[in-house]
Design an enzyme around this catalytic site. Sequence first.
Site, PDB file in Angstrom:
ATOM      1  N   GLU A 197       0.767  -1.190   0.226  1.00  0.00           N
ATOM      2  CA  GLU A 197      -0.016  -0.029  -0.210  1.00  0.00           C
ATOM      3  C   GLU A 197       0.938   1.352   0.065  1.00  0.00           C
ATOM      4  O   GLU A 197       0.282   2.181   0.458  1.00  0.00           O
ATOM      5  CB  GLU A 197      -0.995   0.031   1.375  1.00  0.00           C
ATOM      6  CG  GLU A 197      -2.175  -1.088   1.117  1.00  0.00           C
ATOM      7  CD  GLU A 197      -2.915  -0.819   0.041  1.00  0.00           C
ATOM      8  OE1 GLU A 197      -2.926   0.131  -0.799  1.00  0.00           O
ATOM      9  OE2 GLU A 197      -3.901  -1.704  -0.240  1.00  0.00           O
ATOM     10  N   HIS A 235      -2.419   2.245   8.616  1.00  0.00           N
ATOM     11  CA  HIS A 235      -3.712   1.856   7.672  1.00  0.00           C
ATOM     12  C   HIS A 235      -3.953   0.546   8.298  1.00  0.00           C
ATOM     13  O   HIS A 235      -3.067  -0.400   8.506  1.00  0.00           O
ATOM     14  CB  HIS A 235      -2.989   1.489   6.361  1.00  0.00           C
ATOM     15  CG  HIS A 235      -4.000   0.492   5.572  1.00  0.00           C
ATOM     16  ND1 HIS A 235      -5.300   0.745   5.589  1.00  0.00           N
ATOM     17  CD2 HIS A 235      -3.793  -0.688   4.895  1.00  0.00           C
ATOM     18  CE1 HIS A 235      -5.923  -0.230   4.720  1.00  0.00           C
ATOM     19  NE2 HIS A 235      -4.873  -1.053   4.182  1.00  0.00           N
ATOM     20  N   HIS A 261      -6.777  -2.955   9.224  1.00  0.00           N
ATOM     21  CA  HIS A 261      -8.070  -3.783   8.841  1.00  0.00           C
ATOM     22  C   HIS A 261      -9.048  -4.074   9.963  1.00  0.00           C
ATOM     23  O   HIS A 261      -9.406  -5.247   9.975  1.00  0.00           O
ATOM     24  CB  HIS A 261      -7.708  -4.901   8.014  1.00  0.00           C
ATOM     25  CG  HIS A 261      -6.562  -4.679   6.889  1.00  0.00           C
ATOM     26  ND1 HIS A 261      -6.368  -5.826   5.966  1.00  0.00           N
ATOM     27  CD2 HIS A 261      -6.380  -3.915   6.411  1.00  0.00           C
ATOM     28  CE1 HIS A 261      -5.684  -5.206   4.910  1.00  0.00           C
ATOM     29  NE2 HIS A 261      -5.702  -3.841   5.109  1.00  0.00           N
ATOM     30  N   HIS A 292     -12.152  -2.552   2.201  1.00  0.00           N
ATOM     31  CA  HIS A 292     -10.505  -2.790   2.626  1.00  0.00           C
ATOM     32  C   HIS A 292     -10.236  -2.375   3.909  1.00  0.00           C
ATOM     33  O   HIS A 292      -9.607  -3.249   4.787  1.00  0.00           O
ATOM     34  CB  HIS A 292      -9.924  -2.088   1.691  1.00  0.00           C
ATOM     35  CG  HIS A 292      -8.581  -2.182   1.603  1.00  0.00           C
ATOM     36  ND1 HIS A 292      -7.709  -2.990   0.815  1.00  0.00           N
ATOM     37  CD2 HIS A 292      -7.473  -1.628   2.424  1.00  0.00           C
ATOM     38  CE1 HIS A 292      -6.689  -2.940   0.790  1.00  0.00           C
ATOM     39  NE2 HIS A 292      -6.218  -2.399   1.945  1.00  0.00           N
TER      40      HIS A 292
END
Length: 186
Positions: A71, A90, A92, A153
């Site tokens: 990413e 980031h 999840h 996502h």
Amino acid sequence: MSLRAEVVAAARDMHRLGLVAASHGNVSAREADAVHITPTALPYEGMSDEDLVTLSLAGEVVAGHREPSSERRVHLAVYAARPDVSAIVHTHSVYATAWSFRGEPLDTGTDELQAAAGGPVRTAAEAPSGSNAIARAAVEALNGRRAALLARHGVIGVGDSPARALDVCAVVERQAQLAWLLGQAR
């Protein structure tokens, strides 16, 4: 603590807090004209600052022996668009990722969400993981905010340090839990 050590600490905390499973998710921090980012597919528990990959702002590897996060385009695009951002996390996380399937903003109307994210958390347009399209969508959804949901996502949080960006992601996850318990968004 060095900035590289802060990135590793945030990555370990992200895992410890249950905001990711296995080696999913990523953390980065900008330092002058470089970005230190977690490598792809390396378990966080054993990660050290020597495992980080340093990229130029153009995306070239300038230091490190591992493959940078898949990413990295999201991170680099956010840094290019937001000079106020020094770190990106980031995750999840389960509830916030589930909310991202709805394709609508996460808006509990709480002071906590306002303080952490700067307002309702928008959901970025769906795009393939690791692509330039997801990078553009993330930048658009983050406009004026410190968090965005990436459709189907996960979550991206930004801040002036890896720890603060992680805090943003943790608050978004908590607010997503609240939204699901309430069974509605405002």
